[in-house]
Write a protein that holds these residues in place. Structure first.
Motif, PDB file in Angstrom:
ATOM      1  N   HIS A 124     -22.501  14.832 -18.739  1.00  0.00           N
ATOM      2  CA  HIS A 124     -22.497  13.784 -18.735  1.00  0.00           C
ATOM      3  C   HIS A 124     -22.480  12.354 -19.386  1.00  0.00           C
ATOM      4  CE1 HIS A 124     -24.446  14.881 -14.334  1.00  0.00           C
ATOM      5  NE2 HIS A 124     -25.356  15.269 -15.263  1.00  0.00           N
ATOM      6  N   ALA A 128     -23.979   6.580 -17.086  1.00  0.00           N
ATOM      7  CA  ALA A 128     -24.085   7.541 -15.605  1.00  0.00           C
ATOM      8  C   ALA A 128     -25.913   7.885 -16.323  1.00  0.00           C
ATOM      9  CB  ALA A 128     -23.624   8.689 -15.691  1.00  0.00           C
ATOM     10  N   LEU A 132     -28.992   8.289 -13.438  1.00  0.00           N
ATOM     11  CA  LEU A 132     -29.562  10.193 -13.764  1.00  0.00           C
ATOM     12  C   LEU A 132     -31.154   9.557 -13.905  1.00  0.00           C
ATOM     13  CD1 LEU A 132     -26.503  11.108 -15.313  1.00  0.00           C
ATOM     14  CD2 LEU A 132     -27.089  12.228 -13.221  1.00  0.00           C
TER      15      LEU A 132
END
Length: 316
Positions: A124, A128, A132
């Motif tokens: 990732h 993000a 998350l």
């Protein structure tokens, strides 16, 4: 009163920071790199990218949540809480380093320097992370459970690894031991590799002299175990990362009047164990290439290697 979620940011000191700590000043670190034909600019830029990613990751944690940081070297002394959300900011190997200290906490792998690493476990981008973190804390994100391997000695020492466990001489020289699997001949024969292709009686032990034994997971099947697998000519199907199986390989087994080479590779399903009894003065078992965190094994001691009940829970 319910405590707010706690985010643990795991990171590793950069090469540049280590060089400055070793040589005293940035100038001395640059001089050292130049003397080795390397550019201090490249190393320093990677350091700044990592520092920026770590700062952005810290800023992504909601203000009303708890947070803390832990550097890789401090992991053995850090106490994780059952409800922690673990964000690993760095390289794939850092996820493996932290996995053995967890017990079901969700892990988010954040690539601190996209493009430099495969990104298998740190998949990732840092931007993000806010979404998350909330998904991990509320249990709404897709979790990928990866099999781990454990080594347990007859005196109760225990070691976990995400990729593989190596058992052998500290200097990777000749190790002497007896190797077998637990259980009877009926199920052992199907899971044992044979150098000459003949049945060996399943769980019967074999005295060996080799460069050591590797026991790896499906995650580790892309690394050290894959190298052994390729050298062996691909004799078995390597497990998938989530499969409850382990592949094991004996490195450079040496035949002699007292040592054999019939048991050189195989698969271990859940509930099955590889049993190694030491016949050298000193062997070690370490996981994921971290030789400084090893189990010390002495003559006559045995170690059992098999599928670990705990799994790495990686947010997809």
């Amino acid at each position: 009163m319910t405590l707010a979620p706690r985010v643990v940011l795991v990171h590793r000191r950069t090469e540049y920071a280590e060089l400055v700590a070793r040589h005293g000043t940035p100038g001395q670190a640059s001089f050292f790199l130049a003397s080795r034909g390397r550019s201090a600019r490249d190393v320093e830029q990677r350091h700044h990218r990592h520092t920026a990613a770590l700062a952005e990751a810290a800023a992504a944690v909601p203000l009303d949540w708890r947070r803390t940081r832990v550097e890789r070297a401090d992991l053995p002394r850090f106490l994780f809480e059952p409800g922690d959300v673990v964000a690993v900011v760095g390289q794939d190997g850092l996820v493996a380093n932290v996995a053995k200290y967890l017990d079901g906490q969700p892990v988010i792998g954040v690539d601190a320097d996209p493009g430099r690493d495969p990104g298998v476990l740190v998949r990732h981008r840092v931007d993000a992370l806010p979404a998350l973190l909330r998904a991990a804390a509320h249990g709404t994100g897709p979790l990928e459970e990866r099999t781990m391997v454990e080594a347990v000695t007859d005196d109760g020492q225990r070691l976990l690894a995400l990729n593989e466990v190596y058992v052998g001489q500290p200097g990777h020289q000749t190790a002497r031991y007896r190797l077998g699997t637990d259980g009877g001949a009926e199920d052992g024969a199907a899971e044992c590799g044979h150098g000459g292709g003949a049945a060996d009686g399943g769980g019967a032990e074999e005295a060996q002299a080799s460069s050591g034994v590797l026991v790896g997971t499906g995650t580790g099947a892309t690394g050290w175990c894959r190298s052994a697998w390729l050298e062996r000519g691909g004799p078995l199907a390597l497990p998938a990362p989530d499969a409850p199986e382990l592949a094991w390989f004996v490195r450079e087994a040496w035949p002699s009047p007292t040592t054999g080479t019939d048991r050189v590779h195989g698969l271990l399903t859940a509930g099955r164990q590889l049993v190694l009894t030491v016949e050298s003065e000193h062997l070690v078992a370490f996981g994921d290439g971290i030789e400084t965190d090893a189990l010390d094994l002495t003559w006559g001691q045995s170690v059992r290697l098999g599928v670990c009940a705990s799994r790495l829970r990686l947010l997809g």
